[in-house]
Design a protein around this motif. Sequence first.
Motif, PDB file in Angstrom:
ATOM      1  N   ALA A  51      69.068  34.135  91.404  1.00  0.00           N
ATOM      2  CA  ALA A  51      68.790  36.482  90.966  1.00  0.00           C
ATOM      3  C   ALA A  51      66.946  35.979  90.544  1.00  0.00           C
ATOM      4  O   ALA A  51      66.407  36.438  91.715  1.00  0.00           O
ATOM      5  N   LEU A  52      66.614  34.853  90.072  1.00  0.00           N
ATOM      6  CA  LEU A  52      65.104  34.665  90.042  1.00  0.00           C
ATOM      7  C   LEU A  52      64.465  34.177  91.366  1.00  0.00           C
ATOM      8  O   LEU A  52      63.036  34.153  91.478  1.00  0.00           O
ATOM      9  N   LEU A  53      65.199  32.958  92.487  1.00  0.00           N
ATOM     10  CA  LEU A  53      64.957  32.525  93.810  1.00  0.00           C
ATOM     11  C   LEU A  53      64.747  34.023  94.415  1.00  0.00           C
ATOM     12  O   LEU A  53      63.521  34.229  95.380  1.00  0.00           O
ATOM     13  N   LYS A  54      65.701  35.151  94.833  1.00  0.00           N
ATOM     14  CA  LYS A  54      66.055  35.966  95.039  1.00  0.00           C
ATOM     15  C   LYS A  54      64.968  37.416  94.850  1.00  0.00           C
ATOM     16  O   LYS A  54      64.044  37.297  95.751  1.00  0.00           O
ATOM     17  N   LYS A  55      63.407  37.176  93.938  1.00  0.00           N
ATOM     18  CA  LYS A  55      62.712  37.613  93.083  1.00  0.00           C
ATOM     19  C   LYS A  55      61.285  37.001  92.903  1.00  0.00           C
ATOM     20  O   LYS A  55      60.369  37.301  93.143  1.00  0.00           O
ATOM     21  N   GLY A  56      61.794  35.976  93.570  1.00  0.00           N
ATOM     22  CA  GLY A  56      60.228  35.534  93.827  1.00  0.00           C
ATOM     23  C   GLY A  56      59.514  34.473  92.408  1.00  0.00           C
ATOM     24  O   GLY A  56      59.072  34.375  93.148  1.00  0.00           O
ATOM     25  N   TYR A  57      60.624  34.256  91.910  1.00  0.00           N
ATOM     26  CA  TYR A  57      60.102  33.966  91.038  1.00  0.00           C
ATOM     27  C   TYR A  57      60.444  32.264  90.491  1.00  0.00           C
ATOM     28  O   TYR A  57      59.703  31.294  90.002  1.00  0.00           O
ATOM     29  N   LEU A  58      60.880  31.568  91.754  1.00  0.00           N
ATOM     30  CA  LEU A  58      61.707  30.519  91.376  1.00  0.00           C
ATOM     31  C   LEU A  58      61.069  29.940  92.842  1.00  0.00           C
ATOM     32  O   LEU A  58      61.690  30.846  94.062  1.00  0.00           O
ATOM     33  N   VAL A  59      61.460  28.855  93.265  1.00  0.00           N
ATOM     34  CA  VAL A  59      61.991  28.518  95.145  1.00  0.00           C
ATOM     35  C   VAL A  59      62.466  27.080  95.101  1.00  0.00           C
ATOM     36  O   VAL A  59      62.694  26.681  93.983  1.00  0.00           O
ATOM     37  N   LYS A  60      63.149  26.980  96.258  1.00  0.00           N
ATOM     38  CA  LYS A  60      63.626  25.702  96.758  1.00  0.00           C
ATOM     39  C   LYS A  60      62.484  24.434  97.549  1.00  0.00           C
ATOM     40  O   LYS A  60      62.041  25.170  98.079  1.00  0.00           O
ATOM     41  N   ARG A  61      63.003  23.160  97.022  1.00  0.00           N
ATOM     42  CA  ARG A  61      62.247  22.427  97.080  1.00  0.00           C
ATOM     43  C   ARG A  61      63.146  21.673  98.330  1.00  0.00           C
ATOM     44  O   ARG A  61      64.114  21.485  98.472  1.00  0.00           O
ATOM     45  N   ASN A  62      62.546  20.300  99.102  1.00  0.00           N
ATOM     46  CA  ASN A  62      63.320  20.049 100.296  1.00  0.00           C
ATOM     47  C   ASN A  62      64.468  19.730  99.802  1.00  0.00           C
ATOM     48  O   ASN A  62      65.270  19.221  99.801  1.00  0.00           O
ATOM     49  N   ASP A  63      64.892  18.481  98.617  1.00  0.00           N
ATOM     50  CA  ASP A  63      65.157  18.042  97.551  1.00  0.00           C
ATOM     51  C   ASP A  63      66.764  18.996  97.010  1.00  0.00           C
ATOM     52  O   ASP A  63      67.774  19.190  95.971  1.00  0.00           O
ATOM     53  N   GLU A  64      66.243  20.729  97.318  1.00  0.00           N
ATOM     54  CA  GLU A  64      66.783  21.833  96.908  1.00  0.00           C
ATOM     55  C   GLU A  64      67.547  22.124  95.966  1.00  0.00           C
ATOM     56  O   GLU A  64      68.202  22.570  94.827  1.00  0.00           O
ATOM     57  N   GLU A  65      66.034  21.027  94.442  1.00  0.00           N
ATOM     58  CA  GLU A  65      65.694  22.216  92.963  1.00  0.00           C
ATOM     59  C   GLU A  65      65.469  22.771  93.357  1.00  0.00           C
ATOM     60  O   GLU A  65      64.598  23.309  94.540  1.00  0.00           O
ATOM     61  N   TYR A  66      64.786  23.544  92.393  1.00  0.00           N
ATOM     62  CA  TYR A  66      64.466  24.528  92.305  1.00  0.00           C
ATOM     63  C   TYR A  66      62.914  24.432  91.656  1.00  0.00           C
ATOM     64  O   TYR A  66      62.527  23.235  90.987  1.00  0.00           O
ATOM     65  N   ASP A  67      62.037  25.255  92.343  1.00  0.00           N
ATOM     66  CA  ASP A  67      60.851  24.700  90.648  1.00  0.00           C
ATOM     67  C   ASP A  67      60.400  26.154  91.200  1.00  0.00           C
ATOM     68  O   ASP A  67      60.236  27.194  91.624  1.00  0.00           O
ATOM     69  N   LEU A  68      58.934  26.266  90.215  1.00  0.00           N
ATOM     70  CA  LEU A  68      57.702  27.732  90.455  1.00  0.00           C
ATOM     71  C   LEU A  68      57.466  27.773  91.346  1.00  0.00           C
ATOM     72  O   LEU A  68      56.747  26.431  92.321  1.00  0.00           O
ATOM     73  N   PRO A  69      56.889  29.216  92.041  1.00  0.00           N
ATOM     74  CA  PRO A  69      56.518  28.628  93.840  1.00  0.00           C
ATOM     75  C   PRO A  69      54.595  29.148  93.080  1.00  0.00           C
ATOM     76  O   PRO A  69      54.090  28.911  91.737  1.00  0.00           O
ATOM     77  N   SER A  70      53.503  28.392  94.538  1.00  0.00           N
ATOM     78  CA  SER A  70      52.196  28.105  93.749  1.00  0.00           C
ATOM     79  C   SER A  70      51.300  28.812  92.811  1.00  0.00           C
ATOM     80  O   SER A  70      50.720  28.743  91.864  1.00  0.00           O
ATOM     81  N   ASP A  71      51.987  30.342  93.422  1.00  0.00           N
ATOM     82  CA  ASP A  71      50.907  31.327  92.276  1.00  0.00           C
ATOM     83  C   ASP A  71      51.808  31.515  90.587  1.00  0.00           C
ATOM     84  O   ASP A  71      51.314  32.375  90.407  1.00  0.00           O
ATOM     85  N   LYS A  72      52.863  30.529  90.731  1.00  0.00           N
ATOM     86  CA  LYS A  72      53.188  30.132  88.963  1.00  0.00           C
ATOM     87  C   LYS A  72      53.250  29.231  88.532  1.00  0.00           C
ATOM     88  O   LYS A  72      53.168  29.035  87.387  1.00  0.00           O
ATOM     89  N   LYS A  73      52.410  28.618  89.702  1.00  0.00           N
ATOM     90  CA  LYS A  73      52.369  26.915  88.863  1.00  0.00           C
ATOM     91  C   LYS A  73      51.140  27.015  87.504  1.00  0.00           C
ATOM     92  O   LYS A  73      51.595  26.114  87.044  1.00  0.00           O
TER      93      LYS A  73
END
Length: 218
Positions: A51-73
């Motif tokens: 849900a957080l990925l879909k709403k733009g609060y998380l993003v997937k990294r190349n290693d398939e781990e999730y992370d914050l998008p740059s605007d939320k760092k």
Amino acid sequence: MDNAHLTRKQHEFFTFIVDYKKENEVWPTYREIADHFGYASPNSVTQNIQALLKKGYLVKRNDEEYDLPSDKKSLLGETEEQEGIPVRGLIAAGSLQEAVEANLGSITLDTLFPDLDDLFALRVTGFSMKDVGIYDGDFVLLMDTDVKNGDIGAVLYDGETSLKKIYWDDNGLRLEPANEEYDDIIIEPDVFEEVRIIGKYIGHVNRQGFQRAIPLVA
């Protein structure tokens, strides 16, 4: 992906994993999240992550781990150098003067929008506001601030959102479109408590760039 509003439970979930990352410098495991919230299965964690990925609060990294998008760092205390519009020198606005070229830094989003922390964007679907230049697919910029009578704002009512000119008096709340093909939406006073003003419209972004809202004439 455009950021969308989180439900209360999603907000609690997001706050927990961000606070955990700030304190421990790693993201919590699915089991740690499940234990914290009392989930019977890690599947509930997966659903919240999705849900957080879909709403733009998380993003997937190349290693398939999730992370914050740059605007939320900044939520992690991490800051990235902002790119901006270069200021290349001085220009006279009076009598002619010798041109002065210099590197005077840059104009960033913080410069353009002093209240940047109070801003967010939503993407428009539909044409009810086309007569004020807002079209389907545009991004409207909204500020979390008071809305005056006649301002354009985003309203949440009965689980649905709408961008309209907002008017209210003793007879209720009237949401006025900027397109004669659409009717006003009237909300009676006895259901005011069910209405939430999400934000005040301050401008929008389309293929021509940023279009600032035209101030109301007093």
